[in-house]
Design an enzyme around this catalytic site. Structure first.
Site, PDB file in Angstrom:
ATOM      1  CB  THR A  54     -35.279   1.805  11.295  1.00 40.52           C
ATOM      2  OG1 THR A  54     -34.391   0.463  11.257  1.00 40.52           O
ATOM      3  CG2 THR A  54     -34.331   2.535  12.472  1.00 40.52           C
ATOM      4  CD  GLU A 107     -29.309   5.324  17.199  1.00 39.97           C
ATOM      5  OE1 GLU A 107     -28.569   6.166  16.700  1.00 39.97           O
ATOM      6  OE2 GLU A 107     -29.682   4.180  16.386  1.00 39.97           O
ATOM      7  CB  THR A 165     -29.983  -3.035  15.216  1.00 42.20           C
ATOM      8  OG1 THR A 165     -30.925  -2.212  15.505  1.00 42.20           O
ATOM      9  CG2 THR A 165     -30.492  -4.161  14.254  1.00 42.20           C
TER      10      THR A 165
END
Length: 409
Positions: free
Chosen positions: A204, A290, A164
């Site tokens: 996640t 990230e 993702t």
């Protein structure tokens, strides 16, 4: 194939672990996979993968502890409770099918039914992506058909299809060579995704791991649960957890090998291999956090209990002050000790010592003269190790974390 770094090797008198270059989940004999673009993510990006075995295999699972588990998580738990086995797995990215009510449950069931129709069952469903949006189920079902028609041993395609916000695919595989009298060899390989919302318990992230050694399901579950605790549950990027976290471990396929039961001594060697694969995948996730540019390994030793060591390691790894110091390349070691002191563990400054890299900078209740330029240089490297000795016992724990940069914000 190459030997793994010595720090990841179990005792040399038990098993030798040899990395398979470019390996992943499909390096395990008897497994194939396929990937396709369904349009759930912007075309032509791959966003759905299937993995299938030549026959049903024992399967263990560890799942999110979030109070709002996604429909695929609930389905996987149900299938494993009923069967303890799986033959095929589908993973879609771009849509988590989470907080989608009865419609989401029906969509997960439809994915499972389609996969069983195409590749056999029991079938497991994993999803990752945006939370709270209904799954475009017709696109996904068509994707299962297409991916099932293009099976190969391409680890790269499967790893890319489950990403993702990840910037790189994450795979790892090794061959385990038992030493001593048995001389058995087996393969362990895995694939994972994860970048943001990473924090125990698992965050996640999704991972599928497999071995060709047939293992009884209860023993397999113990191996996976302990391995996850020392890998995926020992990482943190941003302190958030998710609704879809899943790690699966499949076992079987080796010809003419009896099923390994829970009293077989080879299980210790299997666990060492599975833990190494989990550790590699977990570290790849943190490195891809990230906005992150640096990784920190927080080692805590000298604790009374492992839980105590874990609490201190977590307090340091999750401290925004520590993570921003790491982002700035500033060896502000006071923030590390301050975070450790907030862990809720009774500590004495006179008994605690702190090392950055190989250099002791705090001991006996006071700072130790050190080369500040060298310390800052250590904090500016891509990987930093800090070690806290608590002086309370002989238990230890470790966590891996990343820096916190403005790019994450």
């Amino acid at each position: 194939m190459s030997l793994l770094p010595i720090e990841t090797q179990p005792p040399s008198d038990e098993v030798e672990l040899v990395e398979i270059p470019g390996g992943g989940i499909l390096s395990v004999p008897g497994l194939r996979g396929g990937a396709t673009a369904t349009g759930v993510q912007p075309a032509p990006r791959l966003d759905l993968a299937v993995i299938t075995a030549d026959q049903p295999r024992s399967c263990a699972g560890v799942f999110t502890k979030n109070e709002f588990p996604a429909a695929p998580v609930k389905l996987c738990k149900s299938v494993l409770k009923e069967n303890g086995r799986a033959k095929s797995v589908v993973i879609n990215s771009g849509n988590a099918n989470a907080l989608t009510g009865l419609t989401g449950d029906r969509d997960a069931q439809a994915m499972s039914a389609k996969l069983e129709q195409r590749l056999g069952g029991p079938a497991l469903v994993l999803s990752t992506g945006v939370i709270g949006e209904s799954l475009p189920i017709e696109k996904v079902l068509r994707g299962i058909e297409l991916a099932s028609e293009s099976l190969s041993d391409s680890n790269e395609a499967v790893a890319q299809a489950i990403m993702t916000t990840d910037t790189v695919p994450k795979s790892f595989a090794l061959e385990a060579r038992c030493l001593g009298s048995s001389k058995e060899t087996f393969v362990v390989g895995g694939v994972a995704k994860g970048s943001g919302m990473i924090h125990p318990n698992m965050a996640t992230m999704l991972a599928v791991i497999a071995t060709d050694l047939p293992i009884e399901q209860e023993a397999l579950q113990g191996i996976l649960s302990r391995s996850v605790q020392r890998s995926f549950n020992a990482i943190s990027v941003d302190g958030d957890t998710s609704t879809n976290d899943t790690v699966l471990l499949l076992a079987g396929g080796m010809k003419n090998r009896a099923t390994v039961l829970d009293d077989d001594p080879i299980l210790e060697r299997v666990e060492a291999a599975v833990r190494t694969v989990c550790r590699s995948l977990a570290t790849q996730i943190v490195r891809d956090g990230e906005g992150s540019q640096r990784l920190m390994v927080v080692s805590v030793e000298g604790a009374k209990t492992e839980e105590e060591a874990q609490r201190v390691a977590s307090a340091v790894a999750c401290s925004n002050l520590v993570k921003t110091a790491l982002a700035g390349g500033d060896a502000n070691w006071g923030r590390i000790l301050s975070a450790a002191g907030n862990a809720g563990v009774p500590l004495s400054a006179d008994s605690v010592s702190l090392r950055i890299g190989g250099e002791t900078i705090f001991a006996d209740g006071t700072c130790v003269p050190a080369d500040t330029e060298k310390l800052d240089e250590e904090f500016r490297s891509s990987s930093v190790r800090v070690t806290l000795s608590l002086g309370r016992g002989n238990r230890q724990a470790e966590m891996i974390t990343s820096d916190l940069t403005k790019e994450y914000v």
